[in-house]
Design a protein around this motif. Structure first.
Motif, PDB file in Angstrom:
ATOM      1  N   GLU A  19      10.321  -3.822   5.355  1.00  0.00           N
ATOM      2  CA  GLU A  19      10.747  -2.452   5.622  1.00  0.00           C
ATOM      3  C   GLU A  19       9.592  -1.466   5.528  1.00  0.00           C
ATOM      4  N   SER A  20       8.846  -1.577   4.459  1.00  0.00           N
ATOM      5  CA  SER A  20       7.730  -0.655   4.281  1.00  0.00           C
ATOM      6  C   SER A  20       6.710  -0.814   5.392  1.00  0.00           C
ATOM      7  N   ALA A  21       6.411  -2.039   5.714  1.00  0.00           N
ATOM      8  CA  ALA A  21       5.390  -2.293   6.720  1.00  0.00           C
ATOM      9  C   ALA A  21       5.810  -1.746   8.078  1.00  0.00           C
ATOM     10  N   VAL A  22       7.040  -2.023   8.448  1.00  0.00           N
ATOM     11  CA  VAL A  22       7.515  -1.560   9.748  1.00  0.00           C
ATOM     12  C   VAL A  22       7.569  -0.033   9.778  1.00  0.00           C
ATOM     13  N   ALA A  23       8.062   0.554   8.697  1.00  0.00           N
ATOM     14  CA  ALA A  23       8.139   2.019   8.648  1.00  0.00           C
ATOM     15  C   ALA A  23       6.756   2.635   8.814  1.00  0.00           C
TER      16      ALA A  23
END
Lengths: 350, 350
Positions: A304-308
């Motif tokens: 999630e963090s990476a994609v965001a």
DNA sequence: CTGTTAGCGCATTCAG
DNA sequence: CTGAATGCGCTAACAG
């Protein structure tokens, strides 16, 4: 019905069928600009009848985007990465991107080549588990001005946005827990420390040992390249020591199968004769007999963090001068049945 | 050094730097046609200095290929599919293709949308684990004239090239083996039989039971949608029966965690009180206590066959009228410690 | 051996 | 509201 030639039907065909121009077709299909309701109906109908699928490739060429994100991981044989890939795949789909997946096999040469391929495919962004993360490779990426976030491992001087797990802290916690149980001789089996994730896990172990004032016995530390056999080999060596450890910390899930096999082969009773803990949790740890304690990390959260972060970079190119960020994903220590106080007597498996 | 604008460097830039034309640059870089050694050197040098990466997208647009293969699988959380994806990824890379990966989550709606996306990306070919494989979806694929091979599951009337495992035969063999050991009440836990792979596994079980002249007790057959909880629920139901089975056949690896958990919870001794066998092998089956018997299928082999078939279709478009082929990948019965003769006495876990 | 040009399929000015 | 024309980056004729 099906056209005899294998030519792809294009906007032009749709325009012809709808008795209008390609510009109008484009406007209708993308719902942009003005068009009469009547023409809209004609265009939609023509598109459906012709089974029209717009070419995202041509579209992207024009718009300078590819609707595609590259994901570069070591392989798909490790649950650690597949969980990551699965989560990323879902998130990207939701955001309207396609996933271009490649494996590096942790081979820098292959990695270089694949990176070039991905750049060549004009990916809009890149999620990368770097193998070495050397200056030159990062330079290439940076020179292409392509949004990229490094995950799981870090690159040279953290010149890219980076999201990693709390490798050091997690490893420290696991080791400290074993120490609290009374263990003083704790075996550490880790992967190649030229990857900073492995290195940090090793450091976490060392830190806990030192802080507890425990002698650092080099022979208790097994560091090697993770292959199918590494876990077995290292475990075997530990078990054959004159004064074997009373606990083993496996620093990667990929090591566990080998550890388990060798423990079984030597008929070592876990946890009575040997405690066991692992960095990264697997489903079978729960119903293994005994169940196995682990450092659990959330692959969903790193995804999630990476994609965001990546999408933000892609959608706010102005901000691109912003300094790279470095984020950590925390862990959880799952105490199960494989960790108890050390055995009192001499090992029985000899 | 790095250009201030984020414009991608193109053949034109290289041509300018090398004091030649784009045609020559293209010829040199692709090593096609004629060019002087001297100009070759100039072009190569210019390309390197500019850090030139050709746009495969533009290239493909022109050549009507994308150097890209789509892979559509249910998800990446099941080792069954990740092993497949990993093998496919490697093979495609070797063949010069990029992998466009998407998950269907076994959701027909999402599958449709993703298929459209993949077609839109102009994939050169498609490897597909169909969810329903209904007429309409296959029609769309066929109408696009895009080489496609269906793997693991079959589509309507086998109108696509298809490679599947020997689901029926494997399941039959596993069941027969249990019967030979003396079991007469064998529990079957399977997944949704609207997928033909699951259906075939169920049929294999039925066939073996019938041939042995064993009464088909419906209550021994648990068929449901595979979720995290399915294995537990089904196992629980089997264990609570008045006359519980003496053996359980789990028809998918995804079912095993739940089975194991519930067996542990009810303190059922495997194999003494309950034999256990699974369709599809996992690494931990080996060092589980006891080790678990399984039907082993080679994901590498299905990957190889599928990729070979697909590339052949892509490279020999003339042959495209050839009738679709249907191939089977054989299995191996791995006998380990979880399968023995049935218990004599009444179950103790009640 | 080399350069000019057309066009892959599309979105986007810019005139109407 | 609509259509003709332009060009994204590249390769494949074709003419030198």
């Amino acid at each position: 019905m099906t056209p005899p030639s294998r030519k792809r039907t294009s906007v032009r065909d749709v325009a012809a069928a709808a008795h209008t121009s390609v510009a109008t077709v484009s406007r209708v299909l993308n719902n942009t600009g003005y068009f009469a309701e009547e023409t809209r109906v004609r265009v939609i109908k023509a598109a459906e009848e012709l089974n029209y699928h717009p070419s995202l490739r041509a579209k992207g060429l024009r718009q300078k985007r590819s609707y595609t994100i590259g994901l570069l991981i070591p392989n798909l044989l490790n649950a650690y990465y597949t969980a990551l890939a699965d989560a990323i795949s879902q998130l990207l789909t939701k955001a309207g991107y396609q996933l271009l997946l490649s494996s590096t096999r942790d081979d820098p040469v292959l990695e270089q080549a694949t990176l070039r391929q991905l750049i060549g495919q004009d990916v809009d962004g890149l999620l990368w588990v770097p193998t070495v993360g050397d200056t030159k490779t990062v330079d290439v990426l940076l020179s292409q001005n392509i949004p990229c976030v490094s995950i799981v491992r870090r690159v040279d001087r953290d010149r890219l946005d980076t999201i990693v797990f709390e490798d050091l802290a997690g490893s420290y916690a696991a080791t400290q827990y074993l120490i609290q149980l009374g263990h003083t001789r704790i075996g550490f089996i880790g992967g190649d420390i030229s990857y900073n994730s492995n290195n940090d896990r090793w450091l976490g172990y060392c830190k806990a040992m030192q802080e507890a004032g425990l002698a650092m016995d080099e022979s208790l530390v097994k560091i090697g390249t993770v292959r199918d056999t590494w876990g077995s080999i290292a475990t075997d060596e530990l078990l054959r020591m004159k004064e074997p450890p009373t606990a083993v910390f496996a620093a990667s899930n990929a090591i566990m199968p080998g550890v388990m096999k060798m423990l079984l082969q030597h008929q070592v009773a876990v946890p009575r004769e040997m405690s066991l803990i692992c960095f990264d949790d697997l489903d079978w740890f729960t119903f293994s007999n005994p169940s196995i304690s682990a450092i659990s990390i959330s692959h969903e959260r790193i995804a999630e963090s990476a994609v965001a972060l990546l999408l933000q970079r892609i959608e706010n190119p102005e901000e691109n001068r912003r300094r790279p960020v470095l984020m950590n994903i925390s862990f959880e220590l799952l105490l199960r049945k494989s960790t108890v106080a050390p055995r009192k007597s001499a090992p029985r498996w000899k």
